[in-house]
Design a protein around this motif. Sequence first.
Motif, PDB file in Angstrom:
ATOM      1  N   GLY A  69       1.985   6.353   7.477  1.00 12.74           N
ATOM      2  CA  GLY A  69       0.707   6.761   8.110  1.00 12.74           C
ATOM      3  C   GLY A  69      -0.374   6.144   7.344  1.00 12.74           C
ATOM      4  N   LYS A  70      -0.345   5.133   6.480  1.00 12.37           N
ATOM      5  CA  LYS A  70      -1.297   4.381   5.563  1.00 12.37           C
ATOM      6  C   LYS A  70      -1.772   3.520   6.324  1.00 12.37           C
ATOM      7  CE  LYS A  70       1.107   5.366   1.247  1.00 12.37           C
ATOM      8  NZ  LYS A  70       1.854   4.757  -0.103  1.00 12.37           N
ATOM      9  N   ASP A  71      -2.734   3.671   7.432  1.00 13.63           N
ATOM     10  CA  ASP A  71      -3.258   2.745   8.379  1.00 13.63           C
ATOM     11  C   ASP A  71      -4.238   1.847   7.524  1.00 13.63           C
ATOM     12  OD1 ASP A  71      -2.076   4.140  10.535  1.00 13.63           O
ATOM     13  OD2 ASP A  71      -3.619   5.157  11.180  1.00 13.63           O
ATOM     14  N   GLU A  72      -4.824   1.996   6.271  1.00 17.19           N
ATOM     15  CA  GLU A  72      -5.681   1.178   5.843  1.00 17.19           C
ATOM     16  C   GLU A  72      -4.812  -0.079   5.273  1.00 17.19           C
ATOM     17  OE1 GLU A  72      -3.996   4.052   2.504  1.00 17.19           O
ATOM     18  OE2 GLU A  72      -4.795   4.260   4.465  1.00 17.19           O
ATOM     19  N   THR A  73      -3.523   0.008   5.235  1.00 12.29           N
ATOM     20  CA  THR A  73      -2.779  -0.991   5.295  1.00 12.29           C
ATOM     21  C   THR A  73      -3.088  -2.113   6.250  1.00 12.29           C
ATOM     22  OG1 THR A  73      -1.156  -0.021   4.030  1.00 12.29           O
ATOM     23  CG2 THR A  73      -0.672  -2.191   4.922  1.00 12.29           C
ATOM     24  N   ILE A  74      -3.513  -1.814   7.496  1.00 16.97           N
ATOM     25  CA  ILE A  74      -3.642  -2.685   8.516  1.00 16.97           C
ATOM     26  C   ILE A  74      -4.844  -3.594   8.154  1.00 16.97           C
ATOM     27  CG2 ILE A  74      -4.330  -3.212  10.965  1.00 16.97           C
ATOM     28  CD1 ILE A  74      -2.455  -0.560  11.520  1.00 16.97           C
ATOM     29  N   ASP A  75      -5.849  -2.771   7.508  1.00 20.11           N
ATOM     30  CA  ASP A  75      -7.186  -3.464   7.412  1.00 20.11           C
ATOM     31  C   ASP A  75      -6.866  -4.616   6.106  1.00 20.11           C
ATOM     32  OD1 ASP A  75      -8.750  -2.148   9.081  1.00 20.11           O
ATOM     33  OD2 ASP A  75      -8.904  -0.497   7.635  1.00 20.11           O
ATOM     34  N   GLU A  76      -5.943  -4.259   5.317  1.00 17.60           N
ATOM     35  CA  GLU A  76      -5.495  -5.065   4.168  1.00 17.60           C
ATOM     36  C   GLU A  76      -4.967  -6.176   4.779  1.00 17.60           C
ATOM     37  OE1 GLU A  76      -1.980  -4.246   1.565  1.00 17.60           O
ATOM     38  OE2 GLU A  76      -3.686  -4.056  -0.047  1.00 17.60           O
ATOM     39  N   LEU A  77      -4.247  -6.250   5.564  1.00 20.04           N
ATOM     40  CA  LEU A  77      -3.405  -7.195   6.153  1.00 20.04           C
ATOM     41  C   LEU A  77      -4.463  -8.074   6.907  1.00 20.04           C
ATOM     42  CD1 LEU A  77      -0.797  -8.883   6.954  1.00 20.04           C
ATOM     43  CD2 LEU A  77      -0.503  -7.192   9.071  1.00 20.04           C
ATOM     44  N   ASP A  82      -7.649  -8.530   6.395  1.00 21.02           N
ATOM     45  CA  ASP A  82      -8.316  -8.968   5.153  1.00 21.02           C
ATOM     46  C   ASP A  82      -7.633 -10.587   4.526  1.00 21.02           C
ATOM     47  OD1 ASP A  82     -10.569  -7.485   5.441  1.00 21.02           O
ATOM     48  OD2 ASP A  82     -10.035  -6.089   4.005  1.00 21.02           O
ATOM     49  N   THR A  83      -6.284 -10.073   4.371  1.00 18.31           N
ATOM     50  CA  THR A  83      -5.356 -11.198   3.944  1.00 18.31           C
ATOM     51  C   THR A  83      -5.345 -12.454   4.809  1.00 18.31           C
ATOM     52  OG1 THR A  83      -3.991  -9.300   2.521  1.00 18.31           O
ATOM     53  CG2 THR A  83      -3.029 -11.658   2.770  1.00 18.31           C
ATOM     54  N   LEU A  84      -5.087 -12.120   6.024  1.00 19.65           N
ATOM     55  CA  LEU A  84      -5.059 -13.187   7.141  1.00 19.65           C
ATOM     56  C   LEU A  84      -6.307 -14.080   7.163  1.00 19.65           C
ATOM     57  CD1 LEU A  84      -3.051 -11.287   9.910  1.00 19.65           C
ATOM     58  CD2 LEU A  84      -2.153 -12.978   8.494  1.00 19.65           C
ATOM     59  N   GLN A  85      -7.313 -13.179   7.041  1.00 21.97           N
ATOM     60  CA  GLN A  85      -8.714 -13.967   7.018  1.00 21.97           C
ATOM     61  C   GLN A  85      -8.732 -15.072   5.878  1.00 21.97           C
ATOM     62  OE1 GLN A  85     -11.360 -10.720   7.495  1.00 21.97           O
ATOM     63  NE2 GLN A  85     -11.318 -10.791   9.888  1.00 21.97           N
TER      64      GLN A  85
END
Length: 98
Positions: free
Chosen positions: A81-89, A91-94
Motif C-alpha cells: 500500500g505504499k503508493d508513494e513508491t510509484i512517484d519515486e519510480l 522520478d527515477t525514470l525521468q
Amino acid sequence: MSECQCHKTKVRSEEEYKRLIHRLNRIEGQIRGIRGMVEKSAYCTDILVQVAAANAALNAFSKELLASHIKTCVAQDIRDGKDETIDELVDTLQKLMK
C-alpha cells in the motif's frame, strides 16, 4: 514523527550481487581502457567508439538494475500500500531518460 527514508538499502541475492559486480568490473575495465587510449594519444574516433561501448554497458547495467527494482522493491511496496513508491519510480525514470 515519521522515519527517515533517505538511506534505503536493498538486500540482494548472491547471484544478483555477483551479476551486477561483474558488469561493473567490466565497465570499469572499459573506462580504464579509454583512459589508456587518451594517454597514448589514440585517434579521436577510436576513443569515441570505446566511449559508446562503455555507455551501452552502463545502459545495460541500468536496465538490469531497474528491472530488478521494479520486480522486487516496487512490487512489494505496492502490495504493502505504499503508493508513494510509484512517484519515486516515475522520478527515477525521468532522471534516466534525460
